[in-house]
Design an enzyme around this catalytic site. Structure first.
Site, PDB file in Angstrom:
ATOM      1  N   HIS A  97      70.935   4.194   9.086  1.00  0.00           N
ATOM      2  CA  HIS A  97      70.148   2.954   9.132  1.00  0.00           C
ATOM      3  C   HIS A  97      70.967   1.821   8.514  1.00  0.00           C
ATOM      4  O   HIS A  97      71.708   2.028   7.552  1.00  0.00           O
ATOM      5  CB  HIS A  97      68.823   3.123   8.383  1.00  0.00           C
ATOM      6  CG  HIS A  97      67.908   1.966   8.619  1.00  0.00           C
ATOM      7  ND1 HIS A  97      68.025   0.792   7.916  1.00  0.00           N
ATOM      8  CD2 HIS A  97      66.915   1.785   9.509  1.00  0.00           C
ATOM      9  CE1 HIS A  97      67.110  -0.067   8.363  1.00  0.00           C
ATOM     10  NE2 HIS A  97      66.423   0.510   9.328  1.00  0.00           N
ATOM     11  N   GLU A 169      69.637  -1.387  16.867  1.00  0.00           N
ATOM     12  CA  GLU A 169      68.972  -2.365  16.007  1.00  0.00           C
ATOM     13  C   GLU A 169      69.954  -3.473  15.632  1.00  0.00           C
ATOM     14  O   GLU A 169      70.806  -3.274  14.750  1.00  0.00           O
ATOM     15  CB  GLU A 169      68.485  -1.699  14.715  1.00  0.00           C
ATOM     16  CG  GLU A 169      67.521  -0.554  14.934  1.00  0.00           C
ATOM     17  CD  GLU A 169      66.729  -0.247  13.666  1.00  0.00           C
ATOM     18  OE1 GLU A 169      65.509  -0.482  13.690  1.00  0.00           O
ATOM     19  OE2 GLU A 169      67.313   0.186  12.671  1.00  0.00           O
TER      20      GLU A 169
HETATM   21  P1  PGA Z   1      61.510  -4.064  11.246  1.00  0.00           P
HETATM   22  O1  PGA Z   1      62.463  -2.851  10.763  1.00  0.00           O
HETATM   23  O2  PGA Z   1      60.642  -3.516  12.351  1.00  0.00           O
HETATM   24  O3  PGA Z   1      60.705  -4.413  10.017  1.00  0.00           O
HETATM   25  O4  PGA Z   1      62.380  -5.156  11.702  1.00  0.00           O
HETATM   26  C1  PGA Z   1      63.061  -2.018  11.707  1.00  0.00           C
HETATM   27  C2  PGA Z   1      63.939  -1.017  11.035  1.00  0.00           C
HETATM   28  O5  PGA Z   1      64.462  -1.274   9.945  1.00  0.00           O
HETATM   29  O6  PGA Z   1      64.164   0.089  11.566  1.00  0.00           O
END
Ligand code: PGA
Length: 259
Positions: A97, A169
């Site tokens: 992550h 992401e």
């Molecule tokens: P968020 O976080 O939906 O609050 O942007 C996503 C994540 O960190 O996986």
């Protein structure tokens, strides 16, 4: 199959985690029993895994962890093995992550070792990749993500029904409340899939990998992402802490499967 994965980060204590898990199970149990093309996963912090596992066991809601270590046992202070996560009832586990990459210097090589450990113990790795704003603005978006995927999958061989989820992401979007446009996310999903196709046979990529989007996903924008065939679900942070919002997202994912 579409995935809706809630990453609770370090936001809740144990009793809050139990209460949220119970509420999500209550809201999704009936629908989840019939809408089996959607997999809903909750990722609490390590200390809540045992109790959340008791709440989700035998329900359509699965559990995942937020991190693991690559060895099974030994002098690794503060770490938790994939073997123990499995014993606690985890079926999934996040790795790499962006918050771990940023604050704990997690590298692609560490992600790779964690992926292998998780697969060895029958868990599904959810490998998070994504570029920083600086990398994007300097034209390195694609090369960064390609390299993250390549190194994470180095030496990985999927046997039997083993699966891997890649969560794209864009890092600056996480927690910002402003998601990227679905078209831009879809473009990155295609790039990730073509990178995987250089590493694995096309049918393996098709059947055993899923690429999902994360970053400010919520009930207002999820349908737009899932309208793109290549986006197989979402990794959700902030919105996963609100049970009604998260259950609404599960319903949107179920509708996207039907369409
Ligand atoms: P968020 O976080 O939906 O609050 O942007 C996503 C994540 O960190 O996986």
């Amino acid at each position: 199959m579409k995935y809706l994965i809630g990453n609770w980060k370090m936001q809740l204590n144990e009793s809050e985690s139990e209460a949220l898990a119970a509420e999500v199970v209550r809201l999704w149990a009936a629908q989840g029993a019939t809408k089996t093309d959607v997999t809903v996963v909750l990722c609490p912090s390590h200390m809540a895994l045992e109790e959340v596992g008791k709440i989700t066991r035998g329900t359509p809601v699965a559990m995942g962890a937020q991190d693991t270590f690559w060895e099974d046992k030994g002098a690794f202070t503060g770490e938790i093995s994939a073997k123990t996560l499995k014993e606690l009832g985890c079926e999934y586990c996040l790795v790499g992550h962006s918050e771990r990459r940023q604050f704990l210097a997690e590298t692609d090589e560490m992600v790779n070792k964690k992926v292998q450990a998780l697969l060895r113990h029958g868990l599904v790795p959810i490998v998070c990749v994504g570029e920083t704003l600086d990398e994007r603005n300097s034209g390195r978006r694609d090369s960064v993500v390609i390299s993250q995927v390549r190194v994470a999958m180095n030496g990985v061989r999927l046997v039997g029904a083993q699966r891997v989820i890649i969560a794209y992401e864009p890092r600056w979007v996480i927690g910002s409340g402003n998601a990227v446009a679905p078209e831009s996310a879809a473009e990155m999903h295609h790039l990730i899939i073509s990178t995987l196709q250089e590493l694995f046979a096309a049918d393996i990529v098709d059947r055993q990998f899923s690429v999902i989007y994360g970053g400010a996903a919520d009930s207002k924008n999820l349908a737009g992402f899932l309208a793109m065939d290549v986006i197989r679900g979402s990794l959700v942070g902030g919105a996963a802490l609100k049970p009604l919002e998260f259950a609404a997202m599960a319903e949107i994912a179920a509708d996207a499967v039907i369409k």
